[in-house]
Scaffold this motif. Sequence first.
Motif, mmCIF file in Angstrom:
data_model
loop_
_atom_site.group_PDB
_atom_site.id
_atom_site.type_symbol
_atom_site.label_atom_id
_atom_site.label_comp_id
_atom_site.label_asym_id
_atom_site.label_seq_id
_atom_site.Cartn_x
_atom_site.Cartn_y
_atom_site.Cartn_z
ATOM 1 N N GLN A 173 0.854 -1.188 0.000
ATOM 2 C CA GLN A 173 0.000 0.000 0.000
ATOM 3 C C GLN A 173 0.886 1.232 0.000
ATOM 4 O OE1 GLN A 173 -3.459 0.427 2.834
ATOM 5 N NE2 GLN A 173 -2.220 2.141 3.562
ATOM 6 N N VAL A 174 0.628 2.172 -0.908
ATOM 7 C CA VAL A 174 1.432 3.386 -1.031
ATOM 8 C C VAL A 174 0.726 4.521 -0.297
ATOM 9 C CG1 VAL A 174 2.667 4.904 -2.607
ATOM 10 C CG2 VAL A 174 2.197 2.539 -3.283
ATOM 11 N N GLU A 175 1.358 5.034 0.765
ATOM 12 C CA GLU A 175 0.760 6.026 1.662
ATOM 13 C C GLU A 175 -0.422 5.383 2.394
ATOM 14 O OE1 GLU A 175 2.739 8.461 1.876
ATOM 15 O OE2 GLU A 175 3.718 8.511 -0.064
ATOM 16 N N ASN A 176 -1.149 6.187 3.180
ATOM 17 C CA ASN A 176 -2.271 5.638 3.948
ATOM 18 C C ASN A 176 -3.348 6.698 4.147
ATOM 19 O OD1 ASN A 176 -3.181 3.283 5.897
ATOM 20 N ND2 ASN A 176 -3.551 5.199 6.997
ATOM 21 N N GLU A 177 -4.531 6.413 3.603
ATOM 22 C CA GLU A 177 -5.693 7.289 3.759
ATOM 23 C C GLU A 177 -5.336 8.757 3.504
ATOM 24 O OE1 GLU A 177 -7.850 6.568 7.370
ATOM 25 O OE2 GLU A 177 -8.446 4.564 6.751
ATOM 26 N N ILE A 178 -4.816 9.004 2.307
ATOM 27 C CA ILE A 178 -4.494 10.366 1.904
ATOM 28 C C ILE A 178 -5.744 11.229 1.996
ATOM 29 C CG2 ILE A 178 -3.750 11.782 -0.059
ATOM 30 C CD1 ILE A 178 -2.234 9.229 -1.025
ATOM 31 N N ASN A 192 -5.434 3.420 -0.450
ATOM 32 C CA ASN A 192 -6.681 3.243 0.299
ATOM 33 C C ASN A 192 -7.306 4.586 0.634
ATOM 34 O OD1 ASN A 192 -4.616 3.888 2.138
ATOM 35 N ND2 ASN A 192 -5.689 2.917 3.828
ATOM 36 N N ALA A 193 -8.596 4.542 0.951
ATOM 37 C CA ALA A 193 -9.349 5.761 1.235
ATOM 38 C C ALA A 193 -10.117 5.635 2.534
ATOM 39 C CB ALA A 193 -10.324 6.055 0.095
ATOM 40 N N ALA A 194 -10.132 6.717 3.294
ATOM 41 C CA ALA A 194 -11.044 6.848 4.435
ATOM 42 C C ALA A 194 -12.378 7.328 3.870
ATOM 43 C CB ALA A 194 -10.490 7.837 5.448
ATOM 44 N N ILE A 229 -4.966 -0.750 -7.713
ATOM 45 C CA ILE A 229 -6.273 -0.892 -7.067
ATOM 46 C C ILE A 229 -6.543 0.342 -6.206
ATOM 47 C CG2 ILE A 229 -7.664 -2.289 -5.476
ATOM 48 C CD1 ILE A 229 -5.818 -4.653 -6.090
ATOM 49 N N LEU A 230 -7.780 0.814 -6.246
ATOM 50 C CA LEU A 230 -8.273 1.815 -5.302
ATOM 51 C C LEU A 230 -9.099 1.068 -4.258
ATOM 52 C CD1 LEU A 230 -9.428 4.537 -7.878
ATOM 53 C CD2 LEU A 230 -7.153 4.203 -6.862
ATOM 54 N N ALA A 231 -8.736 1.226 -2.985
ATOM 55 C CA ALA A 231 -9.274 0.356 -1.940
ATOM 56 C C ALA A 231 -10.002 1.153 -0.855
ATOM 57 C CB ALA A 231 -8.135 -0.449 -1.306
ATOM 58 N N PRO A 232 -11.144 0.637 -0.364
ATOM 59 C CA PRO A 232 -11.884 1.309 0.704
ATOM 60 C C PRO A 232 -11.522 0.763 2.086
ATOM 61 C CG PRO A 232 -13.242 -0.409 -0.267
ATOM 62 C CD PRO A 232 -11.905 -0.495 -0.953
ATOM 63 N N ASP A 233 -11.460 1.664 3.053
ATOM 64 C CA ASP A 233 -11.373 1.294 4.466
ATOM 65 C C ASP A 233 -12.751 1.493 5.077
ATOM 66 O OD1 ASP A 233 -8.702 0.781 4.142
ATOM 67 O OD2 ASP A 233 -7.995 2.548 5.210
ATOM 68 N N PHE A 234 -13.271 0.469 5.742
ATOM 69 C CA PHE A 234 -14.685 0.459 6.151
ATOM 70 C C PHE A 234 -14.860 0.797 7.624
ATOM 71 C CE2 PHE A 234 -15.212 -1.963 2.247
ATOM 72 C CZ PHE A 234 -16.432 -1.507 1.779
ATOM 73 N N TYR A 235 -15.405 1.992 7.865
ATOM 74 C CA TYR A 235 -15.879 2.357 9.197
ATOM 75 C C TYR A 235 -17.285 2.949 9.088
ATOM 76 C CZ TYR A 235 -11.132 1.469 10.632
ATOM 77 O OH TYR A 235 -9.923 0.842 10.877
ATOM 78 N N ASN A 236 -17.882 2.808 7.917
ATOM 79 C CA ASN A 236 -19.225 3.314 7.636
ATOM 80 C C ASN A 236 -20.209 2.157 7.572
ATOM 81 O OD1 ASN A 236 -17.791 5.639 7.241
ATOM 82 N ND2 ASN A 236 -18.705 6.149 5.285
ATOM 83 N N PRO A 237 -21.496 2.432 7.758
ATOM 84 C CA PRO A 237 -22.505 1.398 7.477
ATOM 85 C C PRO A 237 -22.666 1.213 5.966
ATOM 86 C CG PRO A 237 -23.553 3.450 8.121
ATOM 87 C CD PRO A 237 -22.078 3.661 8.291
#
Length: 515
Positions: A165-170, A266-268, A301-309
């Motif tokens: 993973q390159v960077e984290n939740e930019i 990845n994305a927040a 890949i564009l990836a989601p981080d899940f903290y949402n419903p």
Amino acid sequence: MPRLVKTGQSTQLLVDNKPFFVLGGELGNSTASNTAYMQPFWPKLKAMNLNTVIAPVYWELMEPTEGKFDFTLVDDLLRDARKNQMKLVLLWFGAWKNSMSCYAPAWVKTDLKRFPRVEDDKGVPQEIMTPFEPRNLEADRKAFVQLMQHLKVADGQQHTVVTVQVENEIGMLPTARSYDARANAAFKQPVPAQLLTYLQRERKNLKPEFAAIWQRQGAKTKGTWEEVFGKSLATDEMFMAWYFATYTNAVTAAGKAAYPLPMYVNAALNRPGVAPGKYPSAGPLPHLMDIWLAGAPDIDILAPDFYNPNFEHWCDLYTRGGNPLFIPEHRFEEGVAAKAFFAFGNYNCLSFSPFAIEGSDTLKGAPISKAYELLQQVSFLLGKHQPQNQVRGFLVEKDSAARTTTLGDYRFTAKHEYTLGWSLGAKKAEWTPGGGLIIAVAPDEFYVVGTGIVLTCEPTAKGKRAGYVSVDEGHFEGEKWIAGRRMNGDQDHQGRHVRVSGEDYSIQRVKLYTY
């Protein structure tokens, strides 16, 4: 080498030439920063049936002095993962981690003249390195290349690390874009030709929320950011996303030139109704996917981080346009096991990983370990039948309507197991989500894997009904099926359905016939 391959209708991660599914757990942010602290967790992670640990690599600890690199933590991770027969996904905590530049080395943090920050609309600098400064990119890129060169030497044969993973939740905060001097100058410039070319080439395939903004302004093919996209916070965010994307792509491309592992960002996830700048803006979010695809073609890949419903909603958004679903981070909560079954069954998912996996004592019994045990057993079937579109998934909760899908010559309907009034769990105030997947291995033969679901089926042919030849509970040893109980009595309600209890996790082999 580990690589991504488009096979049929799915993208697969191949490791040593075999499909590999990341049944992972992401460590808490600080856990891997000390090898001794990490040691007690390895047996626990092994017992939870993980096949992959997702762990950070910290720029500040890897390059504490400019130009002098210490790979001790990386080498310790490689050693301990191999010792426990696990793979690794490495997270590059470089310029940005959860928007902020908190893991940049001290020699970067303290030299604001050389390594400047973004500024808000009042000119106040933030703890975020600006992507508009070439020296920020140069330092970050050099360090990442050193990491990838080291991995090539230390892991080029064993392939312990399968993705990076390159960077984290930019993300940009507390405004939608930066107002530092270089950002202001760039904002007044024409929209880069690379993006405009992409818009024209992909006009028919643009994500609708992005296309709508462009089309409202007349779908212009030249002009400044505000001329092409209008004057709005959305334009500010798109502008910032472009420069985050091109920066990240430059880091990625340089890393791949050294050692070309698959790489993702990845994305927040943002929350509906919240304005850009009030959430970490401009990352690889669904409404900005086209910006990232245009500006960062070297990212796989564009990836989601899940903290949402609304798990299914976000998965649907992230799989548009053939983007593979790779979930590196999900809140560790009740129901993650059901979501894992659903993700691998419904989306040809490559990775599922609860966050802070080492802290799983907060969940009674850590049911993700039970799900992973079953998914490990059927992974060879997933690898074989996913590309043939012979796998389906279900996620059902207390308020879910019945879910229906067609597989082969049958139409399957899934309900929560607690909907059976005589089920023990039906009396509970809280219903743990149920989830499962079906793998068709022959026209009338299926494997059902999951928890808390009831499946009924009917033939797609009119005038026919479906019956059950047999329902067998069992398990796989290697690729050999070992049958357990025959479930043709009360367990399948005398041939009416296939049921996996909400308190159980199982694999059932189902043979059907029509009459």
